[in-house]
Design a protein around this motif. Structure first.
Motif, PDB file in Angstrom:
ATOM      1  N   ARG A  41      38.826  33.348  33.755  1.00 45.90           N
ATOM      2  CA  ARG A  41      39.135  32.703  35.037  1.00 45.90           C
ATOM      3  C   ARG A  41      38.472  33.416  36.220  1.00 45.90           C
ATOM      4  N   GLY A  42      37.757  34.503  35.954  1.00 42.66           N
ATOM      5  CA  GLY A  42      37.030  35.201  37.016  1.00 42.66           C
ATOM      6  C   GLY A  42      37.931  35.900  38.017  1.00 42.66           C
ATOM      7  N   LEU A  43      39.063  36.442  37.552  1.00 41.38           N
ATOM      8  CA  LEU A  43      40.014  37.092  38.436  1.00 41.38           C
ATOM      9  C   LEU A  43      39.792  38.597  38.455  1.00 41.38           C
ATOM     10  N   ASP A  44      40.196  39.211  39.552  1.00 39.79           N
ATOM     11  CA  ASP A  44      40.056  40.653  39.723  1.00 39.79           C
ATOM     12  C   ASP A  44      41.078  41.373  38.842  1.00 39.79           C
ATOM     13  N   LEU A  45      40.604  42.185  37.918  1.00 37.88           N
ATOM     14  CA  LEU A  45      41.483  42.843  36.952  1.00 37.88           C
ATOM     15  C   LEU A  45      42.409  43.849  37.631  1.00 37.88           C
ATOM     16  N   ASP A  46      41.901  44.575  38.616  1.00 41.77           N
ATOM     17  CA  ASP A  46      42.731  45.581  39.297  1.00 41.77           C
ATOM     18  C   ASP A  46      43.896  44.924  40.036  1.00 41.77           C
ATOM     19  N   LEU A  47      43.631  43.780  40.677  1.00 37.71           N
ATOM     20  CA  LEU A  47      44.700  43.083  41.387  1.00 37.71           C
ATOM     21  C   LEU A  47      45.735  42.511  40.416  1.00 37.71           C
ATOM     22  N   LEU A  48      45.274  42.059  39.259  1.00 38.67           N
ATOM     23  CA  LEU A  48      46.213  41.587  38.246  1.00 38.67           C
ATOM     24  C   LEU A  48      47.103  42.725  37.758  1.00 38.67           C
ATOM     25  N   ARG A  49      46.511  43.896  37.600  1.00 42.68           N
ATOM     26  CA  ARG A  49      47.290  45.058  37.170  1.00 42.68           C
ATOM     27  C   ARG A  49      48.306  45.484  38.234  1.00 42.68           C
ATOM     28  N   ASP A  50      47.952  45.279  39.503  1.00 42.21           N
ATOM     29  CA  ASP A  50      48.877  45.641  40.584  1.00 42.21           C
ATOM     30  C   ASP A  50      50.199  44.892  40.466  1.00 42.21           C
ATOM     31  N   ALA A  51      50.144  43.677  39.914  1.00 43.17           N
ATOM     32  CA  ALA A  51      51.360  42.869  39.785  1.00 43.17           C
ATOM     33  C   ALA A  51      52.343  43.459  38.779  1.00 43.17           C
ATOM     34  N   LEU A  52      51.890  44.400  37.972  1.00 38.21           N
ATOM     35  CA  LEU A  52      52.761  45.041  36.991  1.00 38.21           C
ATOM     36  C   LEU A  52      53.436  46.283  37.560  1.00 38.21           C
ATOM     37  N   ASP A 100      45.959  40.238  27.617  1.00 39.35           N
ATOM     38  CA  ASP A 100      46.168  39.020  28.410  1.00 39.35           C
ATOM     39  C   ASP A 100      45.464  39.131  29.763  1.00 39.35           C
ATOM     40  N   LEU A 101      45.591  40.277  30.396  1.00 36.45           N
ATOM     41  CA  LEU A 101      44.944  40.465  31.695  1.00 36.45           C
ATOM     42  C   LEU A 101      43.424  40.431  31.556  1.00 36.45           C
ATOM     43  N   ALA A 102      42.924  41.016  30.480  1.00 31.17           N
ATOM     44  CA  ALA A 102      41.471  41.006  30.258  1.00 31.17           C
ATOM     45  C   ALA A 102      40.970  39.579  30.045  1.00 31.17           C
ATOM     46  N   ILE A 103      41.733  38.766  29.327  1.00 28.64           N
ATOM     47  CA  ILE A 103      41.346  37.363  29.094  1.00 28.64           C
ATOM     48  C   ILE A 103      41.331  36.600  30.411  1.00 28.64           C
ATOM     49  N   LEU A 104      42.339  36.778  31.238  1.00 31.90           N
ATOM     50  CA  LEU A 104      42.389  36.094  32.533  1.00 31.90           C
ATOM     51  C   LEU A 104      41.237  36.521  33.425  1.00 31.90           C
ATOM     52  N   SER A 105      40.937  37.801  33.412  1.00 31.14           N
ATOM     53  CA  SER A 105      39.833  38.291  34.237  1.00 31.14           C
ATOM     54  C   SER A 105      38.495  37.738  33.768  1.00 31.14           C
ATOM     55  N   ARG A 106      38.313  37.661  32.454  1.00 28.85           N
ATOM     56  CA  ARG A 106      37.035  37.193  31.901  1.00 28.85           C
ATOM     57  C   ARG A 106      36.878  35.675  32.020  1.00 28.85           C
TER      58      ARG A 106
END
Length: 306
Positions: free
Chosen positions: A43-54, A35-41
């Motif tokens: 929507r152009g979001l930073d994957l590391d910052l998305l992972r920080d939310a976990l 899911d995080l990889a799809i959002l990053s790809r």
């Protein structure tokens, strides 16, 4: 799990979408790495910052990356019978707002059912509403804790060990709330500065209201934390004082009975003693022991040693 919602100013209800549309609210709950990889790809979001939310220990902060604002905060939730705070990420991008959390947001049903009116196309206002719901949730938890602490304060002299354990739990919860609310206050002030995204006048007023409410929660949290500590200290003082009184009484009684016991012990020995041959010697010993005990009690009472 990734879900898409949208409500424009022309819509009457919030619609669930099958795919992303401009002006959508992207709701992500307990996401998988895919899911995080799809959002990053997509929507152009930073994957590391998305992972920080976990990260369960993530602290509230705000980051600006490639024109996208990432705002981390924490929301109070029930985990079984415990109360904890869980990280939540709000992402403000040009054509959508995203929320990402490992737990379901407690106020989500009220929003989706229409009890809270939102428009996903008004991203800044929606973001402020979400922060407002988080603040209101803290307020409900703090009000409940304050009520229960007041109940313990009323029956202070009848507090039991379970109540002391509950006070310690309350202290832990309040400290965790403070650890979330204080940096959130700084986050809201940064948003209010307009450095991360544009705020219209009405949106700015809403952010100011949320900032004020958050500050009041910090003060309330500190006040209740002080109350719990004071109650626990007061209980400890009362128990120590009661113990000292018991020890003082027992010590005084020991002294009161020690001398009569000593006298009767002498006359209990199998050796000749003055008056031991008298027919009523036991009566003299008994009366003398009683008189001695009464005199000692009088001395202790006059000196307030009892």
């Amino acid at each position: 799990m990734i879900q898409y919602y949208q409500r424009t100013i022309k819509d009457d209800v919030v619609h669930t979408l099958d795919e992303f549309k401009v002006g959508s609210w992207i709701l992500v709950e307990n996401p998988t790495p895919d899911d995080l990889a799809i959002l990053s790809r997509d929507r152009g979001l930073d994957l590391d910052l998305l992972r920080d939310a976990l990260d369960p220990n993530e602290v509230p902060r705000v980051e600006l990356e490639n024109g996208v604002t990432y705002m981390f905060t924490r929301v109070p939730v029930h985990i079984g019978t415990d109360i904890e705070t869980s990280p939540v990420l709000f992402v403000m991008a040009g054509d959508f707002l995203l929320t990402l959390s490992t737990v379901r947001l407690p106020f989500l049903e009220r929003i989706l059912s229409g009890k809270i009116e939102i428009h996903t196309t008004q991203k800044a206002k929606l973001l402020t509403q979400l922060f407002g719901q988080v603040t209101a949730l803290y307020g409900r938890f703090l009000t409940d804790i304050a009520r229960r602490v007041r109940g313990l304060r009323v029956r202070l002299e009848r507090i039991e060990n379970n109540d002391i354990q509950q006070l310690i739990i309350f202290e832990s919860i309040l400290n965790e709330f403070l650890a979330a609310l204080v940096p959130t206050q700084s986050l809201l002030k940064q948003i209010l500065s307009g450095k991360y995204f544009q705020l219209y006048e009405k949106d700015q007023d809403l952010v100011e209201d949320v900032t004020l409410a958050n500050n009041q929660l910090v003060e309330m949290c500190m006040s209740e934390l002080k109350n719990t500590v004071n109650i626990r200290d007061a209980y400890s003082t009362i128990m120590t004082n009661n113990l000292n009184r018991v020890i003082k009484i027992l010590t005084a009684l020991t002294v009161v009975f020690a001398i009569p016991t000593m006298i009767s012990s002498f006359y209990g020995m199998n050796v000749p003693l003055p008056g031991s041959g008298h027919p009523v010697a036991y009566a003299y010993v008994l009366v003398g022991s009683i008189i001695t005990s009464v005199l000692i009690l009088g001395i202790f009472a006059r000196n307030r040693w009892l």
